[in-house]
Enzyme design. Structure first.
Site, PDB file in Angstrom:
ATOM      1  N   ASP A  72      46.463  36.799  35.821  1.00 28.34           N
ATOM      2  CA  ASP A  72      45.141  37.395  35.629  1.00 28.34           C
ATOM      3  C   ASP A  72      44.616  38.055  36.901  1.00 28.34           C
ATOM      4  O   ASP A  72      45.193  37.907  37.981  1.00 28.34           O
ATOM      5  CB  ASP A  72      44.142  36.333  35.128  1.00 28.34           C
ATOM      6  N   ASP A 141      37.409  23.336  31.893  1.00 23.64           N
ATOM      7  CA  ASP A 141      37.139  23.404  30.450  1.00 23.64           C
ATOM      8  C   ASP A 141      38.419  23.630  29.641  1.00 23.64           C
ATOM      9  O   ASP A 141      38.377  24.016  28.485  1.00 23.64           O
ATOM     10  CB  ASP A 141      36.122  24.520  30.151  1.00 23.64           C
ATOM     11  N   HIS A 143      40.820  25.855  30.133  1.00 21.01           N
ATOM     12  CA  HIS A 143      41.374  27.214  29.985  1.00 21.01           C
ATOM     13  C   HIS A 143      42.676  27.385  30.762  1.00 21.01           C
ATOM     14  O   HIS A 143      42.877  26.773  31.806  1.00 21.01           O
ATOM     15  CB  HIS A 143      40.346  28.290  30.368  1.00 21.01           C
ATOM     16  N   GLU A 148      39.393  31.467  28.070  1.00 25.51           N
ATOM     17  CA  GLU A 148      38.269  30.542  27.999  1.00 25.51           C
ATOM     18  C   GLU A 148      38.219  29.858  26.630  1.00 25.51           C
ATOM     19  O   GLU A 148      38.892  30.307  25.689  1.00 25.51           O
ATOM     20  CB  GLU A 148      36.978  31.337  28.223  1.00 25.51           C
TER      21      GLU A 148
HETATM   22  C1  GLP Z   1      40.891  30.192  37.438  1.00 27.06           C
HETATM   23  C2  GLP Z   1      42.206  30.840  37.078  1.00 27.06           C
HETATM   24  C3  GLP Z   1      43.125  29.885  36.368  1.00 27.06           C
HETATM   25  C4  GLP Z   1      43.213  28.579  37.138  1.00 27.06           C
HETATM   26  C5  GLP Z   1      41.844  27.954  37.220  1.00 27.06           C
HETATM   27  C6  GLP Z   1      41.830  26.628  37.952  1.00 27.06           C
HETATM   28  O1  GLP Z   1      39.975  30.221  36.412  1.00 27.06           O
HETATM   29  N1  GLP Z   1      42.051  31.990  36.280  1.00 27.06           N
HETATM   30  O2  GLP Z   1      44.414  30.473  36.244  1.00 27.06           O
HETATM   31  O3  GLP Z   1      44.120  27.706  36.510  1.00 27.06           O
HETATM   32  O4  GLP Z   1      40.995  28.869  37.916  1.00 27.06           O
HETATM   33  O5  GLP Z   1      41.822  26.837  39.327  1.00 27.06           O
HETATM   34  P1  GLP Z   1      42.016  25.717  40.400  1.00 27.06           P
HETATM   35  O6  GLP Z   1      43.492  25.494  40.497  1.00 27.06           O
HETATM   36  O7  GLP Z   1      41.480  26.312  41.659  1.00 27.06           O
HETATM   37  O8  GLP Z   1      41.283  24.528  39.968  1.00 27.06           O
END
Ligand code: GLP
Length: 263
Positions: A72, A141, A143, A148
């Site tokens: 993404d 959440d 995702h 989402e």
């Molecule tokens: C973002 C990214 C996700 C990732 C999530 C959790 O929303 N788009 O791909 O898994 O954050 O991030 P973190 O690993 O910093 O908790």
């Protein structure tokens, strides 16, 4: 589904890196030229990237035959913006390994034609023979990528509007200023991730415990998009004890027992 519970985030990082290296090193295909890897950003995979850099420097794995597709990118952030996922990937991984830059794919958050950008991305994945191993993190959440809650479980690469919960969680990268976090992102869909031969989701920390509980023990539901992994023939959740802390004791015992018996 495999659920592998490690002691802490360092063990998660080491196991993930060893697994990626093993998959790349054992890749043989009569039809495909490259091993195709799907990659995430976020704080969770940072340890894995550090370990992979070490393995690469020690000649334990090479990325010269690897093609990557990132999950993404924020809309409106250019590749040189320090909070863009382009910047993150080069800073934390690509600049330190022997990958051919031509083999790196990341969605362009500055595009003016979102539909074309997303359609071309899906086509590029196809042209490369599909993704062998898609690695992801998980949001609080539930995702995966930026899919989402209430994203279609068959969704493809597209624009997604971010929830308040995600904007709040990600504001730590934007000096805790919620207004600086983009409201939208381009993201691969749940369907895009599920099409990979294998999916490895990493989770660490207590703040991911609820997502893992619903994702592993709950019903398959668009409320927790991580739960789509239950439908994947080769899905792995690699987590630490803190993120597994809301799982039932029986669930933990079941998966620990199965892992002990693997050879
Ligand atoms: C973002 C990214 C996700 C990732 C999530 C959790 O929303 N788009 O791909 O898994 O954050 O991030 P973190 O690993 O910093 O908790």
């Amino acid at each position: 589904m495999r659920v592998i519970i490690k002691e802490d985030k360092q063990e998660v990082a080491e196991w993930a890196a060893q697994y990626v290296a093993y998959r790349i090193n054992s890749f043989k295909s009569a039809v495909k030229k490259h091993f195709v890897l799907g990659l995430p950003t976020g704080s969770t995979p940072l340890g894995m990237y550090n370990e992979l850099i070490k393995l690469n420097k020690n000649n334990a794995v090479s990325f010269s035959n690897v093609v990557t597709f990132n999950m993404d990118e924020y809309i409106g952030l250019s590749a040189d913006h320090p909070q863009s996922y382009h910047y993150f990937m080069f800073e934390n991984f690509f600049n330190h390994i022997d990958i051919n830059r031509k083999n790196i794919h990341i969605l362009d958050g500055m595009t003016t034609d979102y539909v074309k950008e997303c359609t071309d991305y899906e086509q590029a994945i196809k042209d490369n023979g599909g993704i062998n191993l898609f690695i992801g993190g998980v949001g609080e959440d539930g995702h995966i990528a930026f899919n989402e809650p209430f994203s279609s479980l068959t969704s493809r690469t597209r624009v997604k509007t971010l929830t308040e919960s995600t904007i709040k969680a990600n504001s730590r990268f934007f000096a805790d200023d919620l207004s600086k976090v983009p409201n939208q992102a381009l993201t691969v869909g749940v369907g895009t991730i599920m099409d990979a031969d294998e999916v490895l989701i990493l989770a660490t920390g207590k703040n991911k415990a609820r997502a893992l509980k619903y994702g592993i023990e709950g019903a398959i539901s668009h409320v927790w998009t991580i739960s789509a992994l239950q439908m994947h023939p080769h899905g792995i959740i690699l987590c630490d004890k803190a993120s597994a802390s809301e799982l039932l004791e029986d669930t933990v015992n079941y998966f620990n027992d199965i892992e002990k018996k693997r050879y």
